[in-house]
Write a protein that holds these residues in place. Structure first.
Motif, PDB file in Angstrom:
ATOM      1  N   GLN A 105      11.126  13.173  25.081  1.00 23.47           N
ATOM      2  CA  GLN A 105      10.658  12.363  26.213  1.00 23.47           C
ATOM      3  C   GLN A 105      11.021  12.998  27.548  1.00 23.47           C
ATOM      4  O   GLN A 105      10.348  12.771  28.545  1.00 23.47           O
ATOM      5  CB  GLN A 105      11.291  10.964  26.166  1.00 23.47           C
ATOM      6  CG  GLN A 105      10.898  10.145  24.965  1.00 23.47           C
ATOM      7  CD  GLN A 105       9.407   9.919  24.886  1.00 23.47           C
ATOM      8  OE1 GLN A 105       8.814   9.420  25.808  1.00 23.47           O
ATOM      9  NE2 GLN A 105       8.806  10.333  23.780  1.00 23.47           N
ATOM     10  N   SER A 106      12.106  13.782  27.572  1.00 16.13           N
ATOM     11  CA  SER A 106      12.551  14.315  28.855  1.00 16.13           C
ATOM     12  C   SER A 106      11.829  15.609  29.232  1.00 16.13           C
ATOM     13  O   SER A 106      12.093  16.176  30.281  1.00 16.13           O
ATOM     14  CB  SER A 106      14.059  14.523  28.838  1.00 16.13           C
ATOM     15  OG  SER A 106      14.373  15.533  27.915  1.00 16.13           O
ATOM     16  N   ILE A 107      10.927  16.075  28.351  1.00 15.77           N
ATOM     17  CA  ILE A 107      10.141  17.263  28.716  1.00 15.77           C
ATOM     18  C   ILE A 107       9.106  16.863  29.766  1.00 15.77           C
ATOM     19  O   ILE A 107       8.398  15.869  29.605  1.00 15.77           O
ATOM     20  CB  ILE A 107       9.447  17.857  27.473  1.00 15.77           C
ATOM     21  CG1 ILE A 107      10.498  18.401  26.512  1.00 15.77           C
ATOM     22  CG2 ILE A 107       8.478  18.961  27.887  1.00 15.77           C
ATOM     23  CD1 ILE A 107       9.925  18.918  25.220  1.00 15.77           C
ATOM     24  N   ARG A 108       9.039  17.645  30.827  1.00 20.02           N
ATOM     25  CA  ARG A 108       8.174  17.242  31.932  1.00 20.02           C
ATOM     26  C   ARG A 108       6.693  17.318  31.544  1.00 20.02           C
ATOM     27  O   ARG A 108       6.242  18.264  30.891  1.00 20.02           O
ATOM     28  CB  ARG A 108       8.417  18.129  33.150  1.00 20.02           C
ATOM     29  CG  ARG A 108       9.801  17.935  33.745  1.00 20.02           C
ATOM     30  CD  ARG A 108       9.796  18.178  35.240  1.00 20.02           C
ATOM     31  NE  ARG A 108       8.923  19.268  35.668  1.00 20.02           N
ATOM     32  CZ  ARG A 108       9.321  20.533  35.733  1.00 20.02           C
ATOM     33  NH1 ARG A 108      10.544  20.875  35.392  1.00 20.02           N
ATOM     34  NH2 ARG A 108       8.483  21.452  36.139  1.00 20.02           N
ATOM     35  N   GLU A 109       5.972  16.285  31.941  1.00 18.17           N
ATOM     36  CA  GLU A 109       4.566  16.142  31.558  1.00 18.17           C
ATOM     37  C   GLU A 109       3.728  17.323  32.068  1.00 18.17           C
ATOM     38  O   GLU A 109       2.846  17.812  31.379  1.00 18.17           O
ATOM     39  CB  GLU A 109       4.047  14.813  32.141  1.00 18.17           C
ATOM     40  CG  GLU A 109       2.884  14.187  31.420  1.00 18.17           C
ATOM     41  CD  GLU A 109       3.052  14.042  29.913  1.00 18.17           C
ATOM     42  OE1 GLU A 109       2.098  14.389  29.207  1.00 18.17           O
ATOM     43  OE2 GLU A 109       4.110  13.593  29.431  1.00 18.17           O
TER      44      GLU A 109
END
Lengths: 322, 275
Positions: A210-214
């Motif tokens: 989830q913390s991987i940047r979009e």
């Protein structure tokens, strides 16, 4: 423009004295403040330090002391034996067996645990209908602990009444003696352990994803990366710090596992599930050999230290920190 | 494109459902057996679903073992350890962040190095200590060794370091002392980090197995983990009584999980601050 700086020599003597006194006052007050800082600082450290001293540093020293001695059945020192406890360990089959079992248990639990966690996290990473329910289900095993998990699986593993063998019979397969066959017992407790730890691994990897940047994912998609390429080439490298952390922690946990063997198999059959901590427990608290038990616990300490060091030296080079 | 997309979505959902069923099955099995009648639970072939709700197993386990005491003990011990760790760790972390005392770096290094010592190395001497203090089979014996946590100090220090420096300078100029600054400014601002540490400490204490096994001997002092795992040695006519006990113990944890999953996730992932 020029100013005439009044030099000290021209000042009246009384002024000079006053200045010096002021300086002295400031110095003592600074010293007093420094003292107060020290007092406050140490007062804040004392509770932790005291507890560490009594329950960590002293026992560590005591373990070293005990490891050089033999004890009588009541736990008192009987004789100084030098390094004999250690040499006896290194030449005993039981020691090497428990090392081998622990190594295999680590292998059987760490890698499948990470793979399962990755699969679950990858499947639930995209916001889609119903994902929250799946996230809850996959996190659920963290609510279980060794006591509850082991008892449930003990019933599932039961040779005649257990569900696992019932399903095997439905599939037309021969029943397996899950916990009493030396070939299967370690695999069985590993299956249970992977299941019990899957919640923790899932939560860690899911929040890592989830913390991987979009925008990173978007630009990769625009460049034509499919879902598999995206996962292998972008997400996995970005997850590597979490994976590294989980590897270190899982190996540590595997080396320190005890409850599985104690509840499900009592180290048996034929020592096939006697993990290292179970050996320590048996030596120290069943046989009351505190000396050799301490020697074993120090060996465990050294092993964990070396393992962690190796992981940081070898594996961490491959970790990609953003 | 959309067709392929549809197929992959269907495949994904099938995989999700199969995995979810497999992972949830052991817990379902415990709860389903708990509400079966003893005859039903020992039928062969085994039943997947209870025919009706039968609470006799739950009633028997409550009558036969002090399961309320297990839960109370575990809860009290875990709560005490949590409060203790949060207090000792925030004091030490504050000193390591804001107080300029001598040898600070040395002490911090010493604290960090304790994280490398596995708990098993200390267990034999700690057992001897607790025994000589007369703390066997008592709350102090179960709580005292765990009141300080180097991990907690490290976690909180990392958080305290991120608080704006200007805040501290302004407080010092206003004549605010260390104790007041800690109580009034640092603690309230650090609530997320404190909550993470609390969840982490509580879970670890709740899940302890080896230590309570060693220091408790009477059923009344047993924790959930020990009490439940010892049910299997008791002579019961039906094993679903054991699973009824497991279900009773699991219920609070599961409710806690459903209600506080977000906090739990934060608490657990807090353990990974720069692995």
């Amino acid at each position: 423009m020029m100013f005439m700086q009044p030099s000290e020599g021209r000042l009246p003597a009384s002024w000079r004295q006053a200045g010096r006194r002021k300086l002295a006052v400031r110095q003592t007050s600074r010293r007093r403040m420094q003292l107060r800082e020290n007092v406050i600082g140490y007062a804040m450290l004392v509770p932790s330090l005291l507890l560490f001293a009594v329950f960590l540093f002293y026992p560590l020293g005591k373990s070293m002391y005990l490891s050089l001695h033999l004890t009588d059945p009541r736990g008192r020192i009987a004789a100084y034996v030098g390094f004999e406890n250690f040499t006896a360990l290194l030449t005993s089959d039981a020691f090497w067996n428990s090392l081998r079992v622990t190594g295999l248990f680590t292998l059987y639990t760490v890698i499948p645990g990470l793979v399962l966690g990755l699969v679950l996290a990858a499947l639930t990473s995209r916001p889609r209908r119903g994902m929250r329910a799946f996230q809850l289900v996959f996190s659920m095993p963290v609510a279980l602990s060794i006591g509850t998990a082991a008892v449930i699986w003990m019933m599932l593993f039961h040779p005649t009444m257990g569900m696992l063998n019932y399903w095997l019979s439905l599939a037309g397969l021969a029943p397996i003696q899950w916990l009493t066959d030396p070939k299967w017992a370690l695999i069985s407790i590993s299956i249970m352990t992977v299941w019990m730890n899957s919640g923790f691994n899932y939560i860690m990897l899911h929040s890592g994803l989830q913390s991987i940047r979009e925008d990173i994912l978007e630009s990769a998609t625009i460049d034509g990366a499919g879902p598999v390429t995206l996962f292998v080439r972008i997400k996995l490298p970005l997850l590597s710090p979490v994976l590294f952390f989980l590897t270190v922690v899982s190996i540590m946990h595997a080396f320190q596992s005890f409850g599985q063997s104690h509840i499900l198999t009592k180290g048996g059959p034929a020592g096939s599930t006697e993990v290292f901590v179970y050996s320590i427990y048996k030596e120290a608290f069943v046989n009351y050999q505190l000396g050799t038990g301490s020697a074993m616990s120090l060996v465990l300490f050294m092993l964990l230290l070396i393992l962690t060091l190796i992981q940081f030296l070898v594996l961490e080079k491959k970790v990609h920190y953003q | 494109m959309t067709i392929r997309h549809g197929w992959s979505a269907a495949f994904m959902y099938i995989a999700l459902i199969v995995l979810a069923l497999v992972l949830i099955y052991p817990v379902y099995y415990a709860f389903a057996s708990a509400v079966m009648s003893p005859e039903e639970s020992s039928q062969y072939p085994p039943r997947m679903f209870p025919s009706h709700l039968d609470f006799s197993a739950i009633r028997s386990v409550v009558d036969l073992v002090p399961i309320g005491a297990f839960i109370r003990n575990s809860f009290f011990i875990a709560a005490a350890i949590t409060v203790g760790q949060v207090l000792t760790a925030s004091l030490a972390a504050y000193a390591f962040t804001f107080v300029k005392m001598r040898f600070r770096a040395f002490w911090f290094g010493l604290f960090l190095s304790t994280m490398m010592i596995p708990w098993e190395v200390t267990i034999i001497p700690n057992y001897m200590t607790v025994k000589s203090l007369g703390w066997l089979d008592s709350y102090p014996g179960l709580i005292m060794p765990f009141l300080a946590s180097a991990f907690g100090v490290f976690l909180l220090r990392q958080f305290f370091l991120q608080l704006p420096k200007e805040l501290f300078e302004a407080a010092v100029i206003d004549g605010c002392g260390h104790w007041r600054y800690l109580a009034r400014i640092v603690m309230p601002l650090s609530r997320p980090a404190l909550a993470s540490l609390a969840v982490y400490a509580f879970l670890n204490a709740w899940n302890m197995y080896l230590w309570p096994l060693l220091v408790t001997s009477t059923p009344e002092m047993r924790t959930v983990q020990i009490g439940i795992s010892m049910l299997q040695f008791e002579e019961f006519t039906a094993w679903n009584i054991v699973l009824a006990g497991v279900s009773l113990v699991l219920l609070p944890s599961l409710i806690f999980l459903v209600l506080g999953l977000k906090q739990l996730v934060q608490g657990i992932t807090a353990g990974a601050v720069k692995g």
